[in-house]
Design a protein around this motif. Structure first.
Motif, mmCIF file in Angstrom:
data_model
loop_
_atom_site.group_PDB
_atom_site.id
_atom_site.type_symbol
_atom_site.label_atom_id
_atom_site.label_comp_id
_atom_site.label_asym_id
_atom_site.label_seq_id
_atom_site.Cartn_x
_atom_site.Cartn_y
_atom_site.Cartn_z
ATOM 1 N N VAL A 1 31.447 -23.648 22.981
ATOM 2 C CA VAL A 1 29.954 -24.061 22.722
ATOM 3 C C VAL A 1 29.278 -22.835 22.961
ATOM 4 O O VAL A 1 29.450 -22.151 24.071
ATOM 5 C CB VAL A 1 29.568 -25.050 23.727
ATOM 6 C CG1 VAL A 1 28.057 -25.370 23.526
ATOM 7 C CG2 VAL A 1 30.287 -26.507 23.340
ATOM 8 N N ALA A 2 28.473 -22.403 22.117
ATOM 9 C CA ALA A 2 27.583 -21.052 22.040
ATOM 10 C C ALA A 2 26.592 -21.061 23.264
ATOM 11 O O ALA A 2 25.642 -21.950 23.295
ATOM 12 C CB ALA A 2 26.859 -20.882 20.975
ATOM 13 N N TYR A 3 26.752 -20.202 23.914
ATOM 14 C CA TYR A 3 25.804 -20.026 25.345
ATOM 15 C C TYR A 3 24.210 -20.162 24.894
ATOM 16 O O TYR A 3 23.340 -20.433 25.453
ATOM 17 C CB TYR A 3 26.235 -19.114 26.075
ATOM 18 C CG TYR A 3 25.523 -18.734 27.550
ATOM 19 C CD1 TYR A 3 24.734 -19.821 28.059
ATOM 20 C CD2 TYR A 3 25.659 -17.295 28.185
ATOM 21 C CE1 TYR A 3 24.165 -19.541 29.294
ATOM 22 C CE2 TYR A 3 25.045 -17.350 29.432
ATOM 23 C CZ TYR A 3 24.445 -18.332 29.903
ATOM 24 O OH TYR A 3 23.846 -18.112 31.346
ATOM 25 N N ASP A 4 24.090 -19.005 23.879
ATOM 26 C CA ASP A 4 22.588 -18.873 23.359
ATOM 27 C C ASP A 4 21.877 -20.058 22.855
ATOM 28 O O ASP A 4 20.740 -20.102 22.690
ATOM 29 C CB ASP A 4 22.506 -17.638 22.490
ATOM 30 C CG ASP A 4 23.231 -17.979 21.175
ATOM 31 O OD1 ASP A 4 23.883 -19.012 21.031
ATOM 32 O OD2 ASP A 4 23.153 -16.963 20.483
ATOM 33 N N SER A 5 22.593 -21.174 22.608
ATOM 34 C CA SER A 5 21.874 -22.290 21.989
ATOM 35 C C SER A 5 22.090 -23.540 23.033
ATOM 36 O O SER A 5 21.638 -24.697 22.800
ATOM 37 C CB SER A 5 22.543 -22.896 20.937
ATOM 38 O OG SER A 5 23.964 -23.216 20.902
ATOM 39 N N GLY A 6 22.425 -23.163 24.315
ATOM 40 C CA GLY A 6 22.589 -24.257 25.251
ATOM 41 C C GLY A 6 23.896 -25.023 25.530
ATOM 42 O O GLY A 6 24.507 -25.392 24.620
ATOM 43 N N ILE A 7 24.285 -25.104 26.808
ATOM 44 C CA ILE A 7 25.455 -25.940 26.833
ATOM 45 C C ILE A 7 25.453 -27.137 27.785
ATOM 46 O O ILE A 7 24.758 -27.076 28.881
ATOM 47 C CB ILE A 7 26.731 -25.048 27.678
ATOM 48 C CG1 ILE A 7 26.605 -23.686 26.809
ATOM 49 C CG2 ILE A 7 27.999 -25.679 28.095
ATOM 50 C CD1 ILE A 7 27.760 -22.643 27.709
ATOM 51 N N VAL A 8 25.841 -28.227 27.418
ATOM 52 C CA VAL A 8 25.744 -29.404 28.132
ATOM 53 C C VAL A 8 27.277 -29.954 28.516
ATOM 54 O O VAL A 8 28.132 -29.937 28.007
ATOM 55 C CB VAL A 8 25.262 -30.633 27.042
ATOM 56 C CG1 VAL A 8 24.967 -31.983 27.818
ATOM 57 C CG2 VAL A 8 24.145 -30.160 26.471
#
Length: 320
Positions: free
Chosen positions: A183-190
């Motif tokens: 999951v890309a860090y720059d778009s947020g991780i849930v």
């Protein structure tokens, strides 16, 4: 001349070997403990938000229970060198988190944060996740973001509304590097509570999830996170709306609209992004303030939206 030719050939051979090694590293994917198929393994790689029809099937009591249950702990990773983004995140979207904690590499006299006293980015990332896990209280969902990210927390809650935090969810915008999906860090991780619990547990295993990477190359935080979670049976999943559109964006709204004007000139809005987008990135602090105005304050007078539920702001929060 023969000696020079021999040296040239040696150089060519060594270069070819080096390129081969790099290609192998690029496709590296760590094994789990066994290649045997695990019946409990997550197979869904697309996590969709509930549709309006699905929400209509819920009773008022079920809706209220789910609304109260979906509460989010936001972890925002900051550094003093980007103080203006840090201050903007405090003043804008983070106010909509049920709990927002800023984690820094070193303390700042101007703004409050948890000083992890750690320069290494992956080590700091781990410490922040462990701190959140130990101080979550009754919060069961965790959202990790950079200060350059703009998040609409109500849309995140809508995505998570019917999801069970006791299941291992790890979602956002999925990317691929070789065979590793992350999951890309720059778009947020849930992360759900279960996923974070497994992650904190595997942190103790230096062979599977070393604090100071021992590889020949350095992985970014988001890739290293995926490697560690993979050992626990947790895999990256793409967050989407009920129509299959991605909800997590690594670009600004302005860039997405510009791209859509070029690629979808006859239907720019439809080609841009989801109506229920959760994140955008790459905006200036001023643009984030404008986004805050557009998302939370601007409205047509006399027009009421007919959403199935309402997410109330956290108690005591300075909410827009």
């Amino acid at each position: 001349m023969l000696s020079e030719g021999g040296s040239f050939m040696k150089g060519m051979i060594m270069g070819s070997i080096f390129c081969l090694v790099l290609s192998l590293l690029g496709s590296f994917s760590p094994d789990t403990e066994s290649r045997t198929e695990d019946p409990h393994r997550h197979h869904h790689h697309h996590v969709k938000a509930p549709s309006k029809d699905e929400l209509k099937q819920l009773t008022d009591s079920q809706m209220q229970m789910l609304t109260n249950q979906v509460r989010v702990f936001c972890l925002i990773m900051v550094q003093p060198k980007i103080l203006v983004y840090w201050a903007t995140a405090i003043d804008t979207w983070s106010k909509h988190c049920d709990k927002a904690v800023f984690y820094t590499s070193e303390s700042s006299k101007a703004l409050e944060a948890v000083d992890l006293k750690e320069k290494d980015e992956w080590a700091r990332f781990r410490k922040a996740l462990r701190h959140a896990y130990e101080n979550a209280g009754d919060l069961l969902w965790f959202f990790v973001a950079q200060p350059t990210t703009f998040a609409i927390i109500e849309n995140l809650k809508h995505l998570l509304l019917t999801k069970d935090p006791s299941e291992p969810f790890y979602l956002g915008k999925t990317m691929k590097s070789g065979e590793l999906e992350f999951v890309a860090y720059d778009s947020g991780i849930v992360l759900s509570y279960e996923a974070l619990k497994r992650l904190v547990h595997v942190f103790q295993d230096e062979d599977k999830c070393p604090e100071r990477g021992r590889a020949l190359w350095k992985l970014s935080e988001d890739k290293q996170l995926a490697v560690c979670l993979k050992y626990t049976g947790v895999f990256a999943e793409n967050g989407e709306d009920s129509h299959g559109k991605g909800l997590f964006n690594s670009k600004s709204l302005n860039n997405l609209i510009t791209e859509s004007m070029s690629n979808n000139p006859t239907d720019v809005v439809e080609g841009c992004c989801s109506d229920l987008a959760v994140t955008f990135n790459g905006m200036s602090p001023n643009q984030m303030q404008v986004m805050m105005f557009g998302v939370y304050r601007l409205r047509p007078y006399g027009h009421r939206f007919h959403d199935s539920l309402v997410f109330q702001p956290p108690k005591g929060s300075d909410n827009d």
